[in-house]
Design an enzyme around this catalytic site. Structure first.
Site, mmCIF file in Angstrom:
data_model
loop_
_atom_site.group_PDB
_atom_site.id
_atom_site.type_symbol
_atom_site.label_atom_id
_atom_site.label_comp_id
_atom_site.label_asym_id
_atom_site.label_seq_id
_atom_site.Cartn_x
_atom_site.Cartn_y
_atom_site.Cartn_z
ATOM 1 N N GLU A 105 0.736 -1.273 0.168
ATOM 2 C CA GLU A 105 -0.281 0.230 -0.393
ATOM 3 C C GLU A 105 0.721 1.620 -0.293
ATOM 4 O O GLU A 105 0.581 2.310 -0.735
ATOM 5 C CB GLU A 105 -1.108 0.096 1.470
ATOM 6 C CG GLU A 105 -2.124 -0.566 1.003
ATOM 7 C CD GLU A 105 -3.049 -1.300 2.857
ATOM 8 O OE1 GLU A 105 -2.195 -1.844 3.227
ATOM 9 O OE2 GLU A 105 -4.023 -0.428 2.155
ATOM 10 N N GLU A 125 -4.365 -9.376 4.067
ATOM 11 C CA GLU A 125 -5.023 -9.567 5.245
ATOM 12 C C GLU A 125 -5.860 -10.210 5.252
ATOM 13 O O GLU A 125 -6.469 -10.076 7.136
ATOM 14 C CB GLU A 125 -5.363 -7.711 5.226
ATOM 15 C CG GLU A 125 -4.433 -6.569 5.675
ATOM 16 C CD GLU A 125 -3.516 -6.493 4.353
ATOM 17 O OE1 GLU A 125 -3.532 -7.022 3.339
ATOM 18 O OE2 GLU A 125 -2.594 -5.455 4.541
#
Ligand code: NAI
Length: 699
Positions: A105, A125
């Site tokens: 990210e 995640e």
């Protein structure tokens, strides 16, 4: 600070340096923000490169901050990414080795990305029951396209940088370096080449659309929904990516944030995070720190080439460790080797193992009939018949031939490891290594610490477990160790439920609905009902005062040992594992009830689940209090990896915590009122009673 700042000519370099994987903990985030401020203030700097020191670009969130307020402390990851996007000078991510989760990210917040080949790229995640919470679900589909982006968000699986770089039209990487070694230099050259480019490109400005529109997301939901039954996160990942494709960027970000917060509060995510941390914690033993050096294990001897010996051998061969197998007769050796070959050949046939790898592994295996030939090996693993007299003979021989410092281990599932250690002149070198069947498949390994086991022998056992890719849990010495001692109480409740009115299917169905891989009776049929029968007979004296259903003994008296005899609690067709209910077994149970004057009653699934699971919990509380297990999470790990407990419930201890220990204790009081159950057993273990009274939890 765990990020460093440096200037090379006209390029600033921010290097994440937070070993082992440059986790984006608070001090790393502060380091990036500081570096950015310096670079922007320095008129000589034309562009900024962000990279990682050591083994990773960045592995994402710092697991040491997990669940603490530090994870969100400013500058949080979203704020750092915003700093990069708003930079007036180009920011380039130089990615190598690993860019996962928050690390990816972060890179997506940069204006440009250059990657070395061989880097693992992922947004994992979802494996913790979450989704990427710093724009990953919004930015990745913009650079990879909706389908590839969604796949990565929903699966959490890593893909190599060079494969991603080949995707048509991808904008994840602006450049792939020639090699990992040349990345730094190529990144500098790339940074100079874009130093004057304006306006600076932002991932958030890229279009995001799927040509099939809504229909595509419906397909994705149908497919994922069917597979992710007990896990809410994968479907929520689709919702977030759909927002990327249908909403403005900022709205999509808000959707992602909201979903992230909601998922964080699900019991499934709590369970998966508990397991993630618990698995790491399991390898740590309270009184043994990293200063204790493990011994070197380059070769092992395996005594007994039966069911367990063969499977155990494969673990070591898979890890490149040579194995010498000993048996009493050549036929037994030949049979053991043939089984190992058969297992590998099946893998080759299925395309799971390359022929040359198979041959390399087999080359690591040798056999012998003579103990003297074992003298060169570093560790012996005994897997002979479960009889103390046989173990005594074997350990006396091992003591005679094994070199000083070699580690002597037993795979016994029920015998006293301390007693076995005393058969030798070196009890400090003896430890239990309790593998689970099939040993080449099951992840759990109980490392049984004897009263005299040396610390470095424990450290070696944990290191060996890691090497052969097992999840090790330390257990003290007691009958059944952690796992089987608990399962005995679980099985005993299963028996009472039959007495009181259940059929085996009803109990199994209820437990499978709860999420167990297999109900207790199907599990008994798989493991072999005769094994428990033999243990019960061996322990007849101490069990004489214990209450239990005799139905399992009656079943064994009929020769119904389970899958291996084609008949157990259920019937089995040759070569098939489907459990077919059997009327004779049901009649046997009914007759047993009648003979004991029991009127059957209707029993709810809820009662079945609570009695079986709380039986595990109560016994586990005793185990914890006695110090047989070091921590509650070790018990959860053992049950998930060795007994098919559903991961999304986090193990029996976390499940009890979630139900609330007060409620667990109240249920035990109710069960104790049942005259057909064992009131004595249901007296809550002192630890459990204390925690419940204090409003605390196990974990
Ligand atoms: P098995 O009967 O399949 O194999 C035992 C092997 O040991 C046989 O091949 C036998 O020829 C050999 N053997 C017996 N005495 C010997 C001696 N004195 N020297 C050399 N070889 C000898 O038994 P299995 O199932 O492999 O069990 C072995 C051990 O593993 C037992 O202690 C058992 O409790 C334990 N264990 C078994 C599990 C299972 O599910 N089968 C699970 C975990 C542990």
């Amino acid at each position: 600070m765990t990020a460093h700042y440096q200037v090379q000519g006209d390029i600033a370099l921010i290097t994440l340096d937070n070993p082992p994987v440059n986790g984006l903990g608070h001090s790393t985030r502060v380091g990036i923000a500081d570096g950015m401020a310096k670079a922007l203030a320095d008129a000589a700097v034309q562009a900024i490169i962000i990279t990682g020191a050591g083994k990773a670009f960045s592995g994402g969130a710092d697991i040491r901050e997990f669940g603490s307020s530090k994870a969100m402390m400013e500058p949080n990851l979203n704020s750092v990414i915003l700093l990069l996007e708003k930079s007036t000078k180009p920011v380039i991510a130089a990615i190598h080795s690993v860019a996962m989760g928050g690390g990816l990210e972060l890179a997506l917040g940069c204006h440009y990305r250059i990657a070395a080949p061989g880097a693992s790229i992922a947004l994992p995640e979802v494996k913790l029951g979450l989704l990427p919470g710093a724009g990953g679900t919004q930015r990745l589909p913009r650079v990879l396209g909706v389908e590839a982006g969604l796949n990565m968000v929903v699966s959490g699986e890593a893909i190599k940088s060079e494969m991603l770089a080949m995707l048509p039209g991808q904008k994840l990487f602006d450049k792939l370096s020639k090699s990992a070694e040349s990345l730094a230099e190529e990144a500098l050259a790339f940074a100079r080449s874009v130093a004057a480019t304006r306006p600076l490109p932002l991932v958030r400005d890229l279009p995001c659309k799927h040509p099939l529109g809504d229909a595509y997301f419906q397909f994705a939901r149908n497919m994922v929904g069917a597979m992710a039954k007990n896990y809410p996160a994968p479907l929520k990942c689709i919702e977030a990516v759909e927002a990327a494709a249908t909403k403005k960027f900022e709205e999509g970000m808000a959707t992602e944030r909201q979903i992230f917060i909601n998922l964080m509060m699900t019991s499934e995510s709590r369970a998966l995070r508990h397991l993630f941390l618990g698995e790491r914690a399991a390898s740590k033993i309270p009184d043994i720190d990293s200063s204790v050096q493990p011994r070197e294990i380059k070769s092992v001897a395996i005594i007994g080439a039966g069911t367990m010996g063969g499977g155990i051998a494969m673990n070591f061969m898979n890890a490149g460790i040579s194995v010498k197998m000993l048996e009493m007769k050549q036929e037994a050796l030949d049979k053991g080797v043939a089984t190992i070959r058969g297992n590998y050949e099946a893998q080759v046939k299925k395309g799971k193992l390359k022929q040359d790898k198979y041959e390399q592994r087999m080359a690591l295996l040798s056999t012998t009939l003579s103990y003297d030939e074992l003298s060169g090996t570093d560790m012996a693993i005994e897997a002979v018949f479960e009889e103390i007299g046989v173990k005594e003979k074997v350990f006396k021989e091992l003591d005679r031939v094994m070199k000083p410092g070699a580690i002597l281990t037993s795979n016994t599932s029920t015998l006293d490891v301390n007693k076995i250690a005393e058969f030798t002149q070196r009890p400090q070198d003896v430890v239990g290594l309790h593998f689970f069947s099939p040993a080449n498949v099951m992840k759990l390994l109980e490392v049984v610490r004897g009263a005299k086991t040396a610390k470095d022998v424990m450290a070696t056992s944990m290191a060996v477990a890691k090497k052969i890719r097992k999840t090790a849990v330390v257990s003290g010495v007691c009958d059944g160790f952690i796992g089987n001692r608990m399962i005995e109480q679980y099985g005993r409740q299963g028996g009472f439920l039959l007495d009181e009115g259940c059929t085996p299917q009803q109990v199994d169905k209820a437990m499978e609905k709860f999420g167990m891989a297999m109900g207790p009776f199907r599990m008994g049929d798989l493991a072999g009902n005769d094994i428990g029968w033999a243990i019960r007979k061996r322990r007849a004296v101490e069990r004489a005062t214990m209450k239990y259903s005799k139905t399992a003994d009656l079943l064994c008296e009929k020769g119904r040992f389970g899958q291996k005899t084609g008949a157990g609690w259920y019937d089995y067709k040759p070569g098939k594992r489907d459990a077919i209910p059997n009327a004779e077994v049901v009649k046997m149970i009914e007759d047993y009830r009648a003979a004991n004057g029991i009127t059957p009653r209707k029993i709810s699934d809820e009662e079945i689940v609570q009695r079986l699971v709380f039986a595990l919990v109560n016994e586990a509380a005793h185990i914890l209090e006695e110090g047989i297990a070091n921590k509650a999470s070790d018990i959860d790990i053992a049950y998930i990896f060795g007994y098919g407990f559903p991961p999304y419930r986090g193990g029996p201890m976390l499940y009890a915590d979630e139900v609330g220990l007060f409620n667990v204790v109240q249920a035990m009081h109710r069960f104790a009122q049942n005259p057909l159950d064992d009131a004595n057993f249901w007296k809550p273990a002192p630890l459990l009673a204390r925690l419940a009274a204090e409003g605390k939890t196990f974990n």
